[in-house]
Design an enzyme around this catalytic site. Structure first.
Site, PDB file in Angstrom:
ATOM      1  N   CYS A 172      56.056  35.395  84.742  1.00 27.74           N
ATOM      2  CA  CYS A 172      56.685  34.090  84.424  1.00 27.74           C
ATOM      3  C   CYS A 172      56.358  33.134  85.357  1.00 27.74           C
ATOM      4  CB  CYS A 172      58.192  34.320  84.453  1.00 27.74           C
ATOM      5  SG  CYS A 172      58.766  32.674  84.409  1.00 27.74           S
TER       6      CYS A 172
ATOM      7  N   LEU B  45      56.628  28.177  90.504  1.00 27.13           N
ATOM      8  CA  LEU B  45      57.445  28.960  89.804  1.00 27.13           C
ATOM      9  C   LEU B  45      57.528  28.354  88.621  1.00 27.13           C
ATOM     10  CD1 LEU B  45      59.771  30.572  92.504  1.00 27.13           C
ATOM     11  CD2 LEU B  45      57.759  31.470  91.612  1.00 27.13           C
ATOM     12  N   ASP B  46      57.712  28.971  87.498  1.00 24.30           N
ATOM     13  CA  ASP B  46      58.531  28.422  86.215  1.00 24.30           C
ATOM     14  C   ASP B  46      59.695  27.976  86.464  1.00 24.30           C
ATOM     15  OD1 ASP B  46      55.852  28.858  84.694  1.00 24.30           O
ATOM     16  OD2 ASP B  46      56.893  30.652  83.834  1.00 24.30           O
ATOM     17  N   LYS B  47      60.162  26.919  85.602  1.00 27.80           N
ATOM     18  CA  LYS B  47      61.266  26.173  85.619  1.00 27.80           C
ATOM     19  C   LYS B  47      62.673  27.501  85.761  1.00 27.80           C
ATOM     20  CE  LYS B  47      64.599  23.501  83.301  1.00 27.80           C
ATOM     21  NZ  LYS B  47      64.899  22.692  81.695  1.00 27.80           N
TER      22      LYS B  47
END
Length: 347
Positions: A13, A173-175
């Site tokens: 992710c 990093l993704d939200k």
């Protein structure tokens, strides 16, 4: 608070990527006017722009601004052609046409601004800092999130950050992924960190909670290229490079604990493809808890993907000192573990 310690002897992710794009818009609107101001220009299409697309003609006629910025103005209805509003960049123009363009700061051009923000700084020196990003915080301005990002917070925290591209952000990093990120405080350190990541000399390890009982060996390596899902452009997918665009990707997965309903795993990135861990875990038939985009489902109140960047280790690019940092598992992931009766376990 995350703990830092000296070393003892690479979204899944969250997507980390060493090669982020340059600023979405490099101060395109600076010098145009104050925040609420604008500049109106009237111009005539010349013979050299005859039968050009409107955006290309404007790029010729207003050369000090990028075509991307001019397209944004068009999309906002800030242009007219021969007295009539025009929004389509592909509209063809003719010699002698009269163009009027209102140039004003766009959301994108205003995105790189300092904002007051509490940032969990795990480590800091004159060259870099390591932060523990909470789930829900967007790293970099993008459509739908032109403010309130980590980048805005970094600019607000240190005025020197404005002199470093992307405020020193070298990976993402993704939200909805939580955990550790390293940020450069000067350009030379930023270049060195990007080189370390590209050379796979930055160790990035994650903890994830996934659906399904674990089968097979405790340690597995997923080497499967990742590209845009041809059936859903909002997703990434494992692809066949013979027929679809994509890039090689490798994730090492280690089983830590589990039961008939799910598994608690450690993931080590060797590449930094978009949604890499999320895609690779889904390809193993173990979508992450809460990751509805890739087949997961909420659990125990956890509605975001159960992915946490818990360990970051690298050699300091300036001092040469080995550094290693750990961030504790967030409470929402701990609750999801408890829901399945799994105790927290990390190497």
């Amino acid at each position: 608070m995350a703990a830092a310690s000296p070393a003892e002897s690479p979204d899944g992710c969250g997507q980390e990527s060493a090669g982020l794009p340059d600023e979405l818009l490099s101060e395109e609107a600076e010098g145009l006017a104050e925040e609420a101001g604008s500049e109106v220009r009237s111009m005539r299409v010349g013979a050299g722009q005859h039968d050009f697309r409107l955006d290309r003609a404007l790029a010729d006629l207003v050369p000090e601004f990028s075509r991307s910025y001019l397209q944004q103005l068009l999309a906002q209805g800030l242009a007219s052609l021969n007295g009539k509003p025009v929004v389509k960049a592909a509209t063809r123009v003719r010699a002698g046409d009269q163009l009027v363009l209102e140039m004003r700061p766009t959301l994108q051009s205003q995105a790189f601004r300092p904002e007051a923000m509490a940032i969990d700084v795990v480590y800091e020196d004159a060259h870099l800092l390591v932060v523990n990003k909470p789930a829900g915080l967007v790293v970099h301005p993008a459509p739908g999130n032109w403010s309130g990002t980590l980048l805005n917070g970094l600019l607000g925290r240190d005025e020197k950050a404005a002199a470093v591209p992307r405020a020193g952000i070298v990976h993402r990093l993704d939200k909805d992924t939580s955990g550790l990120m390293v940020v450069a405080r000067d350009r030379s350190t930023m270049d060195a960190l990007v080189a370390l990541i590209a050379a796979r000399k930055v160790q990035r390890q994650y903890l994830a909670l996934a659906h399904g009982a674990w089968t097979g060996p405790q340690n597995q390596t997923v080497q499967a290229p990742i590209g845009r899902d041809p059936r859903n452009r909002l997703r990434m997918a494992v692809v066949d490079l013979a027929t679809h665009a994509g890039k090689a990707a490798r994730t090492d997965v280690r089983w830590l604990a589990g039961n008939a309903e799910g598994c608690w795993v450690q993931c080590t990135l060797h590449t930094g493809r978009t949604h890499q861990i999320r895609v690779h875990m889904a390809s193993l038939k173990h979508p992450l808890v809460g990751d509805t985009l890739y087949g997961g489902a909420p659990l125990g109140g956890l509605h975001r993907q159960a992915l946490h960047a818990y360990r970051l280790a690298f050699v300091h690019p300036v001092t040469g000192a080995p550094l290693e940092f750990h961030a504790p598992v967030p409470e929402d992931m701990r609750q999801a573990l408890s829901f399945w009766g799994l105790g927290y376990n990390a190497p």
